[in-house]
Design a protein around this motif. Sequence first.
Motif, short mmCIF file in Angstrom:
data_model
loop_
_atom_site.label_atom_id
_atom_site.label_comp_id
_atom_site.label_asym_id
_atom_site.label_seq_id
_atom_site.Cartn_x
_atom_site.Cartn_y
_atom_site.Cartn_z
N ALA A 187 -0.30 2.80 -2.96
CA ALA A 187 -1.40 3.85 -2.76
C ALA A 187 -0.87 5.12 -2.45
CB ALA A 187 -2.36 3.33 -1.56
N ASN A 196 -2.42 -5.04 1.04
CA ASN A 196 -2.95 -3.81 1.96
C ASN A 196 -2.92 -4.33 3.26
OD1 ASN A 196 -4.33 -1.98 3.29
ND2 ASN A 196 -6.34 -2.06 2.20
N ASN A 197 -1.93 -3.92 3.99
CA ASN A 197 -1.82 -4.11 5.46
C ASN A 197 -2.09 -2.80 6.25
OD1 ASN A 197 0.70 -3.00 5.10
ND2 ASN A 197 1.84 -4.67 5.40
N ALA A 198 -2.36 -1.83 5.76
CA ALA A 198 -3.02 -0.73 6.44
C ALA A 198 -1.95 0.22 7.15
CB ALA A 198 -4.04 -0.85 7.50
N GLU A 211 -6.89 -6.59 -4.71
CA GLU A 211 -6.51 -6.05 -3.55
C GLU A 211 -6.57 -7.12 -2.45
OE1 GLU A 211 -8.16 -2.56 -2.22
OE2 GLU A 211 -7.78 -2.54 -0.19
N ASP A 244 0.82 -1.15 -0.13
CA ASP A 244 -0.09 -0.12 0.18
C ASP A 244 0.87 1.13 -0.20
OD1 ASP A 244 0.69 -0.42 2.61
OD2 ASP A 244 -1.21 -0.91 3.27
N LEU A 284 -5.93 -7.99 1.34
CA LEU A 284 -6.05 -7.53 3.10
C LEU A 284 -4.83 -8.55 3.61
CD1 LEU A 284 -9.55 -6.40 4.04
CD2 LEU A 284 -7.75 -5.28 2.72
N THR A 301 -4.05 3.48 3.39
CA THR A 301 -5.11 2.84 3.84
C THR A 301 -4.99 2.58 5.40
OG1 THR A 301 -3.09 1.12 3.65
CG2 THR A 301 -4.47 1.31 1.56
N ARG A 321 -9.80 3.94 -0.62
CA ARG A 321 -10.25 2.49 -0.98
C ARG A 321 -9.85 2.49 -2.45
NH1 ARG A 321 -14.37 4.60 2.43
NH2 ARG A 321 -14.99 3.41 4.18
N ARG A 361 -11.38 -7.51 -4.19
CA ARG A 361 -10.82 -7.22 -2.71
C ARG A 361 -10.99 -8.59 -2.10
NH1 ARG A 361 -12.98 -2.89 -0.61
NH2 ARG A 361 -11.17 -1.44 -1.06
#
Length: 238
Positions: free
Chosen positions: A88, A111-113, A198, A84, A200, A125, A149, A165
């Motif tokens: 992102a 995506n691991n925020a 995507e 990300d 997670l 994210t 998102r 996703r």
Amino acid sequence: MKDVVMHYCPGCTHGIAHRLVGEVIDELGIAAKTIGISPVGCAVFAYNYFNVDFQQAAHGRAPAVATGIKRVLPDRVVFSYQGDGDLASIGTAEIVHAAARGEKITVVFINNAVYGMTSGQMAPTTLLGQVTTTTPGGRDPSRAGYPIRIAEMLATLDGAAYIARVSLHNPANVARARRAILKAFKVQMLDLGFSLVEVLSICPTNWGLAPQASLKWVEEMMIPTFTLGELKSPAEVG
């Protein structure tokens, strides 16, 4: 996949994501004509693990590198593998315009925020209220804005053919993730346009959680913000 020891932190699900991509390449029988693009970030050494040709790209530029390779070698199956922070944040323009142009490449977006490689800073994210090294009081939207998102944003673009996703927080969802990655590669092989999955994923090290607790955190905290499912899918691929 190559029989080598991975460098990822204990509990990290990059290894699962790598395996799913490797299994899909084997199932489709395309290893000899597949070219992967590795990012800057935790997966920078992805080229060490896949037994296919690989090119490493500058930060955020994997979609541009993939575009160039695919246009020069249209008979190859080209995919980028990006986190990300890479996709992102620094590479936002690259991914948006690659999707808008309908480049016939496949993107696996992890995506691991959080920024994993550089000690857990806030990423685009990062969830509202999430504590990171740069948001020690939790992400405050009045100062840091809201989570982006990516899948929903790209699904609005006409050039995007397949956008989904998925999550790796339990075996059933790992199986769904595999099916989505398989479908994304098929979309490219059928010349239908841009495809992105995507995924997670967890970051126990920077979340400060044990792996089991991290998996639960994905289910309880991430999925309500990043809803799972296919956002766009061509009729030609069932």
